[in-house]
Design a protein around this motif. Structure first.
Motif, PDB file in Angstrom:
ATOM      1  N   ASN A 200       2.494  -0.643   4.987  1.00 35.41           N
ATOM      2  CA  ASN A 200       1.573  -1.771   5.132  1.00 35.41           C
ATOM      3  C   ASN A 200       1.346  -2.479   3.811  1.00 35.41           C
ATOM      4  O   ASN A 200       1.619  -1.933   2.737  1.00 35.41           O
ATOM      5  CB  ASN A 200       0.224  -1.287   5.684  1.00 35.41           C
TER       6      ASN A 200
ATOM      7  N   GLN B  77      -5.509   2.365   4.504  1.00 32.44           N
ATOM      8  CA  GLN B  77      -4.250   2.722   5.148  1.00 32.44           C
ATOM      9  C   GLN B  77      -4.490   3.424   6.484  1.00 32.44           C
ATOM     10  O   GLN B  77      -3.869   3.087   7.495  1.00 32.44           O
ATOM     11  CB  GLN B  77      -3.414   3.619   4.234  1.00 32.44           C
TER      12      GLN B  77
ATOM     13  N   THR C 150      -2.955   0.362  -3.775  1.00 36.17           N
ATOM     14  CA  THR C 150      -2.191  -0.862  -3.573  1.00 36.17           C
ATOM     15  C   THR C 150      -1.627  -1.288  -4.916  1.00 36.17           C
ATOM     16  O   THR C 150      -2.262  -1.083  -5.957  1.00 36.17           O
ATOM     17  CB  THR C 150      -3.040  -1.988  -2.956  1.00 36.17           C
TER      18      THR C 150
ATOM     19  N   ILE D  21       0.852  -1.190   0.000  1.00 35.34           N
ATOM     20  CA  ILE D  21       0.000   0.000   0.000  1.00 35.34           C
ATOM     21  C   ILE D  21       0.885   1.236   0.000  1.00 35.34           C
ATOM     22  O   ILE D  21       1.850   1.317   0.766  1.00 35.34           O
ATOM     23  CB  ILE D  21      -0.925   0.025   1.231  1.00 35.34           C
TER      24      ILE D  21
ATOM     25  N   ASP E 263      -5.060   6.729  -1.748  1.00 30.51           N
ATOM     26  CA  ASP E 263      -4.149   5.645  -1.396  1.00 30.51           C
ATOM     27  C   ASP E 263      -4.353   4.495  -2.378  1.00 30.51           C
ATOM     28  O   ASP E 263      -5.476   4.199  -2.788  1.00 30.51           O
ATOM     29  CB  ASP E 263      -4.428   5.134   0.019  1.00 30.51           C
TER      30      ASP E 263
ATOM     31  N   SER F  16       5.292   3.514   2.340  1.00 30.47           N
ATOM     32  CA  SER F  16       4.655   2.206   2.149  1.00 30.47           C
ATOM     33  C   SER F  16       4.969   1.354   3.369  1.00 30.47           C
ATOM     34  O   SER F  16       5.959   0.625   3.389  1.00 30.47           O
ATOM     35  CB  SER F  16       5.152   1.530   0.876  1.00 30.47           C
TER      36      SER F  16
ATOM     37  N   LYS G  25       0.822   5.419   0.420  1.00 30.82           N
ATOM     38  CA  LYS G  25      -0.007   6.433   1.071  1.00 30.82           C
ATOM     39  C   LYS G  25       0.197   7.786   0.427  1.00 30.82           C
ATOM     40  O   LYS G  25       1.333   8.215   0.192  1.00 30.82           O
ATOM     41  CB  LYS G  25       0.366   6.499   2.552  1.00 30.82           C
TER      42      LYS G  25
END
Length: 370
Positions: A155, A204, A113, A104, A111, A153, A106
């Motif tokens: 997560n 996020q 993925t 993910i 946001d 990034s 941000k």
């Protein structure tokens, strides 16, 4: 012997005949050489999460840095393109940068993925990245963040359902739906609304919620010691509520070590959202992982050149989807292998089979036994 057990027996016999020993099956299927293949990896369990470490010898020699490292060290610039389904990235460094499907990022106008594994060559410019939005409605600057670029990034996607929606089904509406479902389940178990007032739909920002992080951290603290002091861990398999959910392995231990914390947090997030104290289940054993992986290997295969230097081999059954990704020109072995259980998810290109994964042989056991 039931028809299900008979099918599994036939499948295992074919695999034993091909590879010589069922104990060697998993490392061979994922493209590794397992130094402890003859022993049974230990199950590490906390509440409804069970983790098995996959240890072995490095098969990929190239050194990589991760997307998180590269962004933290300002080695790359990840650009907003104005297209929800595609971003652009410049690698300003002399390193190979591994960007993992499900990472993910941000910021920007929404946001996102990342949709596929990709490796950035040193100095590469204007490389397109397939992406999916994990935040609805916003299409403008958020707070002090840049709307033209992405800041971090930290997560990766927080459930296998989300990973299948993005990586296999490639369906934006399904991704949004799974984000919403995850937020609802996580809120119910956290006994608090984990959606951010700054952006209610941002996955996020949900994953940054302090009440959620505090409870998820209990899983991480319980499982993390299993990894400590081990230098040959290539990945792990994890199970939620007694069923194998996901297998993740990498071509060398150094790359996995950089991603381990992020991947374990994702597993913990998935388990937390699925926790129900009323559910009882059989605590999984290593044989469950072997059978799950053997089933994944029987799937019909499609091969895709996802970038000039990347090849993806995807195998799909009615119960599993497997991705093996190769960094072309680097090594002949997979850089990253992912397998997801899909028995309760509609998956595109699924091969119809008579297998019914799950419900193995042992007696039911309370999920609270560690």
């Amino acid at each position: 012997m039931s028809s299900f057990e008979h099918k599994k027996h036939e499948n295992n016999q074919r695999m034993v005949g091909k590879y010589g020993s069922i104990a060697l099956l998993l490392p061979l299927l994922i493209g590794t050489s397992c130094t402890q293949a003859q022993s049974q990896p230990q199950a590490y369990t906390y509440k409804n999460l069970t983790v098995f470490l996959i240890q072995g010898e490095d098969q990929v020699t190239r050194n990589y840095i991760t997307l998180e490292e590269a962004m933290d060290r300002k080695m790359i610039v990840l650009h907003e393109t104005g297209n929800v389904g595609e971003l652009s990235v410049d690698n300003k460094s002399d390193h190979y940068v591994f960007i993992m499907a499900g990472d993910i990022v941000k910021g920007g106008r929404q946001d996102r993925t990342i949709g596929e594994d990709i490796v950035l060559n040193p100095g590469s410019k204007n490389i397109p990245l397939k992406s999916f939005c994990v935040e609805q409605s916003r299409w403008r600057q958020r707070g002090n963040e840049s709307s033209a670029a992405f800041s971090a990034s930290k997560n990766t996607l927080s459930s296998r359902n989300l990973k299948v929606a993005a990586r296999s089904n490639k369906d934006q509406q399904e991704v949004w739906s799974e984000v919403s479902k995850y937020q609802d389940k996580a809120s119910a178990n956290a006994k608090a609304d984990v959606k951010s007032t700054q952006s209610q739909t941002s996955l996020q920002l949900t994953l940054e919620n302090e009440k959620l992080k505090t409870q998820v951290s209990e899983y991480i603290k319980a499982i993390q010691p299993a990894f400590e002091g081990k230098t040959n861990v290539l990945g792990f398999a994890f199970c939620v509520n007694g069923k194998v959910s996901t297998v993740e392995t990498f071509g060398n231990a150094a790359l996995f070590a950089k991603l381990q914390a992020k991947l374990l947090e994702a597993a913990a997030n998935e388990a937390f959202a699925q926790y129900d104290e009323k559910i009882t289940f059989t605590v999984p054993v290593w044989k469950d992982v072997e059978e799950f992986t053997a089933l994944a290997e029987t799937g019909s295969e499609t091969v895709t050149t996802t970038a000039k230097n990347m090849t993806e081999r995807k195998r799909t059954t009615a119960q599993t989807v497997m991705f093996r990704v190769f960094n072309s020109g680097a090594d002949k072995h997979p850089l990253h292998t992912s397998i997801y259980y899909t028995g309760d998810i509609a998956v595109s290109n699924a091969k119809t089979q008579q297998y019914q994964y799950g419900g193995f042989r042992r007696n039911s056991m309370s999920q609270n036994q560690n």
